[in-house]
Design a protein around this motif. Structure first.
Motif, PDB file in Angstrom:
ATOM      1  N   THR A   1      -7.794  -5.046  37.250  1.00  0.00           N
ATOM      2  CA  THR A   1      -8.474  -3.972  36.598  1.00  0.00           C
ATOM      3  C   THR A   1      -9.008  -3.232  37.533  1.00  0.00           C
ATOM      4  O   THR A   1      -9.423  -3.680  38.568  1.00  0.00           O
ATOM      5  CB  THR A   1      -9.434  -4.686  35.454  1.00  0.00           C
TER       6      THR A   1
ATOM      7  N   ILE B   1      -8.509  -0.136  29.094  1.00  0.00           N
ATOM      8  CA  ILE B   1      -9.502  -1.096  28.609  1.00  0.00           C
ATOM      9  C   ILE B   1     -10.753  -0.424  27.857  1.00  0.00           C
ATOM     10  O   ILE B   1     -11.621   0.195  28.512  1.00  0.00           O
ATOM     11  CB  ILE B   1      -9.850  -1.911  29.734  1.00  0.00           C
TER      12      ILE B   1
ATOM     13  N   MET C   1     -14.730  -5.538  29.954  1.00  0.00           N
ATOM     14  CA  MET C   1     -13.683  -6.465  30.126  1.00  0.00           C
ATOM     15  C   MET C   1     -14.304  -8.028  30.206  1.00  0.00           C
ATOM     16  O   MET C   1     -15.150  -8.332  31.155  1.00  0.00           O
ATOM     17  CB  MET C   1     -13.126  -6.245  31.518  1.00  0.00           C
TER      18      MET C   1
END
Length: 148
Positions: A8, A50, A54
């Motif tokens: 990410t 996202i 997260m």
């Protein structure tokens, strides 16, 4: 064998072992988006925005939604290895179970070594290309990331 790399990202700031892509502060106020992405020698796989914070369960959902799809898109066949950093979300029991249940082979990776992770170079290139196109809002930022 081919290695599929992922993480990410936050490209304009370091925050809890992640990167985020951001719009420079301007009259619009700036902002950031968080992305998950992967790649292999043949190109890039999915790029997923996202929403929110997260967490390990979000990461499992992203893997279920995008990993196998990306493997098919990249035409990796059955002999590939998944690489991820040692972020606690990535190494959690729920993620390990998901990967094991889906027969995903994971590359062992030293902790605290983002400079060795090949996707960091890809994120740096994305940052450079997107910044050059000067996004003015978060919708445009996400669109430019998808286009690049």
């Amino acid at each position: 064998k081919t290695t599929v790399c992922n993480c990410t990202i936050m490209l304009w700031g370091w925050q809890q072992h992640q990167h985020v892509v951001g719009v420079a502060p301007s009259c619009c106020g700036g902002g950031t988006i968080m992305l998950w992405g992967c790649f292999a020698a043949g190109g890039t796989g999915a790029l997923h925005k996202i929403d929110g914070i997260m967490r390990k369960h979000n990461y499992v959902d992203i893997l279920k939604q995008h990993l196998k799809t990306s493997v098919r898109k990249l035409k990796l066949g059955r002999k590939w290895v998944f690489q991820m950093d040692n972020d606690p979300k990535h190494t959690s029991k729920v993620v390990a179970k998901c990967l094991k249940d889906n027969k995903v082979k994971v590359l062992e990776w030293p902790s605290q070594s983002p400079d060795l992770n090949p996707i960091e170079h890809l994120w740096a290139e994305l940052k450079k290309c997107v910044r050059a196109r000067r996004p003015t809002n978060l919708t445009q930022l996400h669109q430019l990331c998808q286009e690049e």
